[in-house]
Design a protein around this motif. Structure first.
Motif, PDB file in Angstrom:
ATOM      1  N   TRP A 445       1.101  -9.329  27.606  1.00 56.88           N
ATOM      2  CA  TRP A 445       2.513  -9.495  27.930  1.00 56.88           C
ATOM      3  C   TRP A 445       3.345  -9.952  26.741  1.00 56.88           C
ATOM      4  O   TRP A 445       2.832 -10.579  25.832  1.00 56.88           O
ATOM      5  CB  TRP A 445       2.683 -10.563  29.023  1.00 56.88           C
ATOM      6  CG  TRP A 445       1.992 -10.256  30.300  1.00 56.88           C
ATOM      7  CD1 TRP A 445       0.827 -10.805  30.739  1.00 56.88           C
ATOM      8  CD2 TRP A 445       2.403  -9.340  31.306  1.00 56.88           C
ATOM      9  NE1 TRP A 445       0.496 -10.285  31.966  1.00 56.88           N
ATOM     10  CE2 TRP A 445       1.454  -9.376  32.335  1.00 56.88           C
ATOM     11  CE3 TRP A 445       3.504  -8.469  31.439  1.00 56.88           C
ATOM     12  CZ2 TRP A 445       1.552  -8.598  33.483  1.00 56.88           C
ATOM     13  CZ3 TRP A 445       3.605  -7.692  32.591  1.00 56.88           C
ATOM     14  CH2 TRP A 445       2.630  -7.756  33.593  1.00 56.88           C
ATOM     15  N   GLN A 471      13.150 -11.721  29.817  1.00 60.95           N
ATOM     16  CA  GLN A 471      12.554 -10.383  29.743  1.00 60.95           C
ATOM     17  C   GLN A 471      11.037 -10.505  29.684  1.00 60.95           C
ATOM     18  O   GLN A 471      10.509 -11.370  28.978  1.00 60.95           O
ATOM     19  CB  GLN A 471      13.021  -9.652  28.487  1.00 60.95           C
ATOM     20  CG  GLN A 471      14.509  -9.367  28.455  1.00 60.95           C
ATOM     21  CD  GLN A 471      14.934  -8.847  27.091  1.00 60.95           C
ATOM     22  OE1 GLN A 471      14.724  -7.688  26.775  1.00 60.95           O
ATOM     23  NE2 GLN A 471      15.500  -9.710  26.282  1.00 60.95           N
ATOM     24  N   TYR A 473       7.677  -7.871  29.241  1.00 62.39           N
ATOM     25  CA  TYR A 473       7.210  -6.499  29.040  1.00 62.39           C
ATOM     26  C   TYR A 473       5.692  -6.456  29.045  1.00 62.39           C
ATOM     27  O   TYR A 473       5.031  -7.390  28.575  1.00 62.39           O
ATOM     28  CB  TYR A 473       7.742  -5.940  27.714  1.00 62.39           C
ATOM     29  CG  TYR A 473       9.236  -5.862  27.696  1.00 62.39           C
ATOM     30  CD1 TYR A 473       9.897  -4.828  28.344  1.00 62.39           C
ATOM     31  CD2 TYR A 473       9.994  -6.852  27.065  1.00 62.39           C
ATOM     32  CE1 TYR A 473      11.292  -4.768  28.367  1.00 62.39           C
ATOM     33  CE2 TYR A 473      11.379  -6.802  27.081  1.00 62.39           C
ATOM     34  CZ  TYR A 473      12.019  -5.761  27.728  1.00 62.39           C
ATOM     35  OH  TYR A 473      13.389  -5.701  27.752  1.00 62.39           O
ATOM     36  N   GLU A 480       8.291  -1.576  24.992  1.00 61.79           N
ATOM     37  CA  GLU A 480       9.040  -2.626  25.701  1.00 61.79           C
ATOM     38  C   GLU A 480      10.217  -2.017  26.480  1.00 61.79           C
ATOM     39  O   GLU A 480      11.369  -2.391  26.270  1.00 61.79           O
ATOM     40  CB  GLU A 480       9.525  -3.692  24.703  1.00 61.79           C
ATOM     41  CG  GLU A 480       8.377  -4.470  24.096  1.00 61.79           C
ATOM     42  CD  GLU A 480       8.794  -5.323  22.913  1.00 61.79           C
ATOM     43  OE1 GLU A 480       8.858  -6.538  23.032  1.00 61.79           O
ATOM     44  OE2 GLU A 480       9.043  -4.736  21.834  1.00 61.79           O
ATOM     45  N   LYS A 481       9.873  -1.123  27.377  1.00 62.26           N
ATOM     46  CA  LYS A 481      10.961  -0.387  28.051  1.00 62.26           C
ATOM     47  C   LYS A 481      11.374  -1.008  29.375  1.00 62.26           C
ATOM     48  O   LYS A 481      12.541  -1.140  29.670  1.00 62.26           O
ATOM     49  CB  LYS A 481      10.519   1.060  28.267  1.00 62.26           C
ATOM     50  CG  LYS A 481      10.482   1.855  26.974  1.00 62.26           C
ATOM     51  CD  LYS A 481      10.323   3.353  27.223  1.00 62.26           C
ATOM     52  CE  LYS A 481      10.023   4.074  25.937  1.00 62.26           C
ATOM     53  NZ  LYS A 481       8.588   4.059  25.576  1.00 62.26           N
ATOM     54  N   GLU A 482      10.374  -1.391  30.183  1.00 63.04           N
ATOM     55  CA  GLU A 482      10.712  -1.820  31.537  1.00 63.04           C
ATOM     56  C   GLU A 482      10.592  -3.332  31.668  1.00 63.04           C
ATOM     57  O   GLU A 482       9.499  -3.884  31.489  1.00 63.04           O
ATOM     58  CB  GLU A 482       9.744  -1.132  32.517  1.00 63.04           C
ATOM     59  CG  GLU A 482      10.216  -1.192  33.935  1.00 63.04           C
ATOM     60  CD  GLU A 482       9.140  -0.709  34.919  1.00 63.04           C
ATOM     61  OE1 GLU A 482       9.312  -0.948  36.114  1.00 63.04           O
ATOM     62  OE2 GLU A 482       8.135  -0.118  34.477  1.00 63.04           O
ATOM     63  N   ASN A 483      11.701  -3.981  31.946  1.00 59.44           N
ATOM     64  CA  ASN A 483      11.675  -5.442  32.111  1.00 59.44           C
ATOM     65  C   ASN A 483      11.033  -5.797  33.455  1.00 59.44           C
ATOM     66  O   ASN A 483      11.580  -5.504  34.518  1.00 59.44           O
ATOM     67  CB  ASN A 483      13.100  -5.992  32.032  1.00 59.44           C
ATOM     68  CG  ASN A 483      13.113  -7.512  32.095  1.00 59.44           C
ATOM     69  OD1 ASN A 483      12.063  -8.151  32.217  1.00 59.44           O
ATOM     70  ND2 ASN A 483      14.297  -8.090  32.033  1.00 59.44           N
TER      71      ASN A 483
END
Ligand code: NG6
Ligand code: CA
Length: 505
Positions: A445, A471, A473, A480-483
């Protein structure tokens, strides 16, 4: 070094690591400037070749999860050399060329560690950690009262800050190299000296490289390039940007030569590939990325030159080379070098989100290669979580040296990971962005704490990673696109607690 006798020092109190038992290796830390995770052939670079670095990776270990402590130079270097997180202090941000020494003389450093173990220690190239005992009060025409000699370095040949900051001279053992008495040096970060041209008022004099409008590189002009800060004088001591890499490499080779008969530690910091990118002619035009690509090629040449020298002197086998970068890449950092339009599909940060300055991985995940023919089995790749913060304690472990109580307190010994023997990895690393946003990164993470800083740097086109909400990820998925913070509040809570505990230490 090959047949050197067993190495003893009164300060070596712990057993030496196995390979170091026979003869302690020389250690060369090659620290690139702003070289991104994707900027080397062996890390997937396109359009530019880096054969010398790639060979080191083939003959050593290439790390895929190594981190600088900070996404900018001064705090990153501070942490690497002291084993203390830069964010524990309020005064470790990007330093001006006339900043006072940031590492205090009583602080224990990586250079002290090697020095006490009987090594000759040298710092060559970019420094960017301040000089002298008072900001803006240095007399550049006399020996500096406080410098690298006070923090464990026997020898130095350095640039005070970066090439885009005055003073534009090298400093050798506390005094301006090639000092020109006919051109006394004055430096100010506040006001210009009467009659001196500036990039802002005399753009026609920027004959080598133009500064981007509304950027900081518009103060004094040296060698046809605008800088940050004002300086006067210098004469023949002023550097020519196209020769900086040669000067650094030449002094590195000389240092190695002079110390070939005893163990040495060389902290070798290149000016490449920081702006202003203005490499020597012989590196120009051989790749389609323009000056930024040429600077990468020049960096690779420097590495090749050092390895060649070690080989020529028969020192190669027992020298541990660590190659890494102080922070992530930036494409446009304030000069009109067309780096952005010439990328041709090259991705300086590789698959990572963010760049230099960012809280995202692109800010602090850096290339790291360890190569030591005698002590490391080559051809390996390591996915172990690593941080520059641990280098000091890991070298201590290698030398069997004790670190004085209360110093380098954030540095943990992970020599096994560095040499590829495997052992327990760090459970997490902490990363710092330009705006002091901290992140906690575990193997799975990445948590970025909420902050009120701007989300985007316009000119640099950098996503800072700042956001008013937490945030989270999953770093097993690149980018690191989707929080996932709302989906996994228990992970957020756990990582926030790590930060809270670290801050309290
Ligand atoms: C920034 C500079 C940038 C670069 C950086 C330091 C401006 C607007 N930007 O403040 O050009 O010099 O500092 O880079 O002046 S570092 O790699 O040494 O941290
Ligand atoms: Ca840097």
């Amino acid at each position: 070094m090959k047949n050197a006798p067993l190495f003893f020092s009164p300060l070596l109190l712990l057993p030496l690591s196995t390979a170091a038992q026979q003869a302690p290796p020389n250690v060369v830390v090659i620290l690139a400037d702003d070289l991104g995770y994707g900027d080397l052939g062996c890390y997937g670079a396109r359009n530019v070749e880096t054969p010398h670095v790639d060979r080191l990776a083939t003959e050593g270990i290439r790390f895929t999860q190594a981190h600088a402590v900070a996404a900018t130079s001064t705090p990153s270097r501070y942490s690497l050399l002291t084993g203390e997180y830069s964010w524990r202090r309020p005064d470790t941000d990007i330093a001006a060329g006339n900043a006072k020494m940031i590492i205090t003389p009583n602080q224990y450093t990586m250079a002290d560690l090697f020095h006490s173990a009987g090594y000759r220690t040298g710092a060559i190239g970019k420094w960017h950690l301040g000089l002298g005992d008072e900001t803006a009060a240095q007399d550049w025409n006399a020996p500096l009262p406080c410098g690298l000699q006070d923090i464990g370095f026997d020898y130095h040949y350095i640039m005070a800050a970066t090439a885009d900051r005055v003073p534009c001279v090298f400093i050798e053992n506390g005094f301006v190299a090639n000092y020109d008495p006919t051109a006394p040096i004055e430096v100010s970060y506040e006001k210009n000296f009467p009659g001196e041209p500036t990039g802002r008022d005399n753009p026609e004099q920027l004959y080598n490289l133009k500064s981007c409008p509304n950027h900081g590189h518009n103060h004094s002009i040296v060698n046809g390039i605008g800088r940050i800060g004002y300086m006067k004088g210098g004469g023949k001591a002023l550097w020519k940007d196209e020769n900086i890499a040669d000067s650094i490499a030449e002094h590195a080779v000389k240092f190695i030569e002079e110390n070939r008969d005893r163990p040495f530690f060389l902290y070798l910091c290149t000016n490449d590939i920081h702006v202003p990118r203005f490499p020597h002619d012989r590196f120009r035009g051989k790749n389609k990325m323009g000056l930024r690509g040429d600077a990468i090629a020049q960096f690779d040449w420097t590495v090749g030159r050092v390895v060649e020298a070690l080989k020529d002197m028969g020192l190669d086998d027992n020298t541990l080379i660590l190659l890494t970068s102080d922070n992530g890449p930036v494409v446009n950092d304030g000069y009109e070098d067309h780096a952005e339009e010439l990328l041709h599909g090259h991705r300086p940060a590789g698959p990572l989100r963010g760049n230099k300055y960012s809280a995202f991985e692109g800010g602090t995940r850096v290339p790291l290669i360890a190569r030591w023919p005698k002590g490391i089995k080559g051809g390996a790749e390591s996915h172990t979580l690593m941080s520059h913060i641990d280098l000091l304690a890991s070298f201590g472990e290698m030398l069997g040296a004790r670190i004085p109580k209360g110093h380098a307190t954030d540095s943990q010994p992970h020599l096994g990971n560095l040499l590829g023997d495997g052992e327990h990895a760090r459970p997490y690393v902490i990363e710092q962005s330009l705006s002091h946003t901290l992140s906690v990164r575990t193997p799975e993470w990445k948590y970025i704490e909420p902050s009120d800083g701007r989300a985007f740097m316009q000119l640099e086109k950098v996503e800072t990673g700042n956001s008013p909400t937490p945030q989270l990820y999953d770093v097993r998925v690149d980018g690191e696109k989707e929080n996932l913070a709302e989906k996994h509040p228990e992970v957020v809570f756990e990582l926030q607690n790590i930060l809270r505990r670290e801050r309290r230490k």
